[in-house]
Design a protein around this motif. Structure first.
Motif, PDB file in Angstrom:
ATOM      1  N   ASN A 158       0.808  -1.220   0.000  1.00 41.44           N
ATOM      2  CA  ASN A 158       0.000   0.000   0.000  1.00 41.44           C
ATOM      3  C   ASN A 158       0.842   1.271   0.000  1.00 41.44           C
ATOM      4  N   ASP A 174      -2.993   3.504  -0.822  1.00 40.86           N
ATOM      5  CA  ASP A 174      -4.231   2.770  -0.537  1.00 40.86           C
ATOM      6  C   ASP A 174      -4.685   3.159   0.866  1.00 40.86           C
ATOM      7  N   LYS A 176      -7.887   2.866   2.103  1.00 41.33           N
ATOM      8  CA  LYS A 176      -9.196   2.295   2.461  1.00 41.33           C
ATOM      9  C   LYS A 176      -9.387   2.189   3.970  1.00 41.33           C
TER      10      LYS A 176
HETATM   11 MG   LIG Z   1      -3.755  -2.373  -1.186  1.00 42.09          MG
END
Ligand SMILES: [Mg+2]
Ligand SMILES: Nc1ncnc2c1ncn2[C@@H]1O[C@H](COP(=O)(O)OP(=O)(O)O)[C@@H](O)[C@H]1O
Length: 214
Positions: A158, A174, A176
């Motif tokens: 990430n 990333d 999230k």
């Molecule tokens: Mg990822």
């Protein structure tokens, strides 16, 4: 709106458990994140199978939607300029023949090449030392703690490392986990003390992974 054939011809950047990333065929400074076809999504346990089912059937649980929500939450905590220091900006969420597509900044090195993931630097013969990587992880954690950003998924896929004549810089690609965690009762998102402990624990785990390599 991107068509299926446009995306099929785009250059692949990498893929994770749920999405693959390509260079936008219309603008090479943009990374497009696209859902992997349902049958190619990886599921290691029942939790992930449920998540895969929910993501397919309800927008709210779709990975690109989750990251879009995370970006909104991030900007309630920090300004765009501050976030830019460590997090690749997220520009838009659009519908397409392939489902939702998330457009984000494509992190590039000073020489124009695509910044490699931390995972790549750990597993391949990197020119960067372990000490340099630890230092970047520490700086990133300091940033998360200073602004109380609940970003817990500190895994090496990430993050990417941007290299320039000024040195290196870690970017998270990333986010999230700012919107969705793995806890059934998300107490780490409610308590600053628990958030801090969890971020430090995750950073330590990441450093252990680096330490064990090579
Ligand atoms: Mg990822
Ligand atoms: N903005 C970006 N700039 C450069 N590379 C990226 C970018 N976003 C993603 N990537 C590459 O794509 C890979 C997978 O992206 P990620 O968003 O983590 O997908 P997933 O949600 O499936 O985990 C990353 O490991 C990285 O190599």
């Amino acid at each position: 709106m991107y068509s299926k054939s446009e995306i099929a011809q785009a250059e692949l950047l990498g893929s994770g458990a749920n999405r693959y990333c390509v260079i936008s065929p219309r603008d090479n400074s943009i990374c497009l994140k696209i859902d992997l076809p349902f049958e190619r999504k990886k599921t290691k346990n029942w939790r992930q199978s449920i998540q895969r089912y929910l993501s397919r059937n309800f927008n709210y649980f779709n990975e690109n939607f989750v990251e879009w929500r995370a970006a909104k939450k991030l900007h309630k905590l920090v300004t765009h300029e501050i976030a830019l220091e460590y997090i690749a900006p997220i520009y838009s969420l659009d519908e397409s023949e392939l489902g939702w597509i998330l457009s984000t900044e494509l992190v590039r090195n000073e020489d124009g090449t695509v910044a490699k993931s931390l995972h790549h630097h750990i597993c391949e013969n990197s020119t960067l030392s372990k000490q340099q990587l630890y230092k970047e992880i520490d700086k990133f954690c300091k940033f998360l703690l200073e602004y109380r950003i609940p970003l817990f998924d500190l895994n090496s896929g990430n993050m990417v490392i941007q290299q320039s004549s000024k040195g290196m810089r870690l970017y998270c690609v990333d986010i999230k986990s700012i919107a969705r965690g793995k806890e059934i009762i998300p107490i780490s998102y409610w308590s600053n003390r628990l958030m801090k402990k969890k971020i430090l624990r995750r950073a330590d785990r990441l450093k252990q992974v680096i330490k064990k390599q090579g």
